[in-house]
Design a protein around this motif. Structure first.
Motif, short mmCIF file in Angstrom:
data_model
loop_
_atom_site.label_atom_id
_atom_site.label_comp_id
_atom_site.label_asym_id
_atom_site.label_seq_id
_atom_site.Cartn_x
_atom_site.Cartn_y
_atom_site.Cartn_z
N SER A 24 12.07 13.05 -29.27
CA SER A 24 11.43 13.52 -30.51
C SER A 24 10.29 12.61 -30.92
O SER A 24 10.24 11.45 -30.50
CB SER A 24 12.44 13.48 -31.67
OG SER A 24 13.40 14.46 -31.54
N GLY A 25 9.47 13.13 -31.81
CA GLY A 25 8.45 12.29 -32.43
C GLY A 25 9.03 11.63 -33.66
O GLY A 25 10.24 11.42 -33.76
N GLY A 26 8.18 11.32 -34.61
CA GLY A 26 8.65 10.66 -35.84
C GLY A 26 8.64 9.16 -35.68
O GLY A 26 8.50 8.63 -34.59
N PRO A 29 12.41 6.67 -33.92
CA PRO A 29 12.76 6.25 -32.56
C PRO A 29 11.75 5.34 -31.87
O PRO A 29 11.97 4.91 -30.74
CB PRO A 29 12.88 7.58 -31.79
CG PRO A 29 12.12 8.57 -32.58
CD PRO A 29 11.95 8.06 -33.96
N THR A 53 11.32 17.51 -27.63
CA THR A 53 12.07 18.43 -28.49
C THR A 53 11.13 19.33 -29.28
O THR A 53 11.46 20.47 -29.59
CB THR A 53 12.94 17.68 -29.52
OG1 THR A 53 12.08 16.90 -30.36
CG2 THR A 53 13.95 16.77 -28.83
N ASP A 54 9.95 18.78 -29.60
CA ASP A 54 9.00 19.54 -30.41
C ASP A 54 7.63 18.86 -30.35
O ASP A 54 7.51 17.72 -29.91
CB ASP A 54 9.47 19.65 -31.87
CG ASP A 54 9.58 18.31 -32.58
OD1 ASP A 54 10.08 17.35 -31.96
OD2 ASP A 54 9.15 18.22 -33.74
N ASN A 66 3.12 14.17 -30.73
CA ASN A 66 4.40 13.51 -30.43
C ASN A 66 4.43 12.94 -29.02
O ASN A 66 4.96 11.86 -28.79
CB ASN A 66 5.56 14.51 -30.58
CG ASN A 66 5.93 14.73 -32.03
OD1 ASN A 66 5.50 13.98 -32.90
ND2 ASN A 66 6.71 15.76 -32.29
N HIS A 132 15.42 19.11 -41.83
CA HIS A 132 14.88 19.62 -40.56
C HIS A 132 15.21 18.67 -39.43
O HIS A 132 15.44 17.48 -39.63
CB HIS A 132 13.38 19.90 -40.65
CG HIS A 132 12.49 18.72 -40.48
ND1 HIS A 132 11.90 18.04 -41.52
CD2 HIS A 132 12.05 18.08 -39.35
CE1 HIS A 132 11.16 17.06 -41.06
NE2 HIS A 132 11.23 17.05 -39.74
N THR A 133 15.20 19.24 -38.25
CA THR A 133 15.31 18.41 -37.06
C THR A 133 14.47 19.08 -35.98
O THR A 133 14.24 20.30 -36.05
CB THR A 133 16.78 18.23 -36.61
OG1 THR A 133 16.82 17.22 -35.60
CG2 THR A 133 17.37 19.52 -36.08
N ALA A 134 13.98 18.30 -35.02
CA ALA A 134 12.93 18.78 -34.11
C ALA A 134 11.88 19.42 -35.03
O ALA A 134 11.52 18.83 -36.06
CB ALA A 134 13.49 19.72 -33.07
N LYS A 185 16.71 8.52 -46.49
CA LYS A 185 17.47 9.53 -45.72
C LYS A 185 18.94 9.57 -46.13
O LYS A 185 19.70 10.39 -45.63
CB LYS A 185 17.37 9.23 -44.22
CG LYS A 185 15.97 9.24 -43.62
CD LYS A 185 15.41 10.64 -43.49
CE LYS A 185 13.97 10.66 -43.01
NZ LYS A 185 13.80 10.26 -41.64
C1 6PG Z 1 8.41 15.26 -35.62
C2 6PG Z 1 9.88 15.25 -35.29
C3 6PG Z 1 10.77 15.40 -36.49
C4 6PG Z 1 11.24 13.99 -36.86
C5 6PG Z 1 11.76 13.95 -38.28
C6 6PG Z 1 12.13 12.54 -38.70
O1 6PG Z 1 7.64 15.84 -34.92
O2 6PG Z 1 8.07 14.65 -36.64
O3 6PG Z 1 10.30 15.53 -34.08
O4 6PG Z 1 11.84 16.25 -36.37
O5 6PG Z 1 12.21 13.55 -35.96
O6 6PG Z 1 10.77 14.44 -39.13
O7 6PG Z 1 10.97 11.76 -38.69
P1 6PG Z 1 10.95 10.20 -39.02
O8 6PG Z 1 11.68 9.53 -37.91
O9 6PG Z 1 9.49 9.83 -39.02
O10 6PG Z 1 11.60 10.04 -40.32
#
Ligand code: 6PG
Length: 238
Positions: A24-26, A29, A53-54, A66, A132-134, A185
């Motif tokens: 995933s992004g964000g 991680p 994932t997205d 991402n 939300h996730t992904a 969170k």
């Molecule tokens: C993205 C993600 C998304 C992310 C959440 C949490 O593209 O942003 O895949 O689902 O995992 O928004 O984001 P943070 O880790 O930045 O809080």
């Protein structure tokens, strides 16, 4: 977490000769990706296949892409063959085409017949404050459509259109790790884990796989049974 990931990858490689993982992004991680980039075992990386994932529908070089985040923090530093890397294309005309192309990549890699779902060995997910996730948001329709692998996402409140794996794909994975950190969170973590409110993240319940929450103390602070979820590993401060 890094040790756990490497152990899981090694197990799958021994048993099935490959390991598929969706990242995933964000922000959360990033530290994990950085630490994992120190792993230099070529034998391991040559059998690892990285999916997303997205993705946000932005140029591959955009700071909000991402895949760029994964590339800049991990893939640039390890000896993974380029053909083992599967970014979601964003250089196509529409987000619908991108989703369709990514579906075809999954179908090809996992040699899927019609009405079959891929079994990804490990999926790393984040959690948004809205549940939300992904890129599956509370308002997004069709996230659990049977046998749908990928989907375009276009929500008014989002800066970009997106492409996401769907719930059936996430729920068909063998391992799902939710990585969540920060006090902001804590509320949503409680609502997902304990109250089980019907957010997209709550609907991630692997059918035959294992679900693991990796939380820091702040994110776990509203849970009754915090110790069960707080991840302790000397290699990562998550
Ligand atoms: C993205 C993600 C998304 C992310 C959440 C949490 O593209 O942003 O895949 O689902 O995992 O928004 O984001 P943070 O880790 O930045 O809080």
């Amino acid at each position: 977490m890094v040790t756990q990931w490497i152990q899981t990858a090694t197990d799958y490689i021994q048993r099935t000769s490959r390991f598929s993982c969706a990242f995933s992004g964000g922000r959360t991680p990033v530290e994990f990706y950085n630490l994992l980039s120190a792993e230099q075992d070529f034998e391991l990386w040559s059998r690892v296949h990285i999916f997303m994932t997205d993705e946000r529908f932005v140029d591959a070089e955009d700071k909000d892409n991402n895949f760029r985040l994964i590339r800049d923090n991990l893939l640039n530093y390890v000896k993974i063959p380029p053909e083992n890397i599967y970014p979601i294309p964003t250089n196509v005309q529409t987000v619908g085409i991108a989703a369709e192309e990514y579906k075809n990549r999954l179908v090809g890699f996992f040699t899927l017949d019609q009405n079959r779902l891929p079994i990804i060995d490990l999926v790393v997910l984040g959690l948004g404050e809205d549940g939300h996730t992904a890129s599956l948001f509370p308002q997004t329709e069709g996230i659990d459509a049977p046998y749908r692998l990928t989907m375009p996402v276009n929500e008014n409140h989002l800066k970009y259109e997106r492409i996401s794996l769907t719930l059936p794909v996430l729920n068909n994975a063998r391992h799902v790790y939710f990585m969540v950190a920060g006090k902001n969170k804590a509320d949503i973590v409680r609502r997902v884990i304990e109250d089980k409110e019907p957010f997209p993240a709550t609907q991630v319940q692997p059918t035959n796989g294992e679900l693991t929450f990796l939380l820091d103390a702040a994110a776990a602070s509203q849970l009754k049974d915090q110790q069960k979820y707080i991840y302790r590993d000397e290699t990562i401060s998550l």
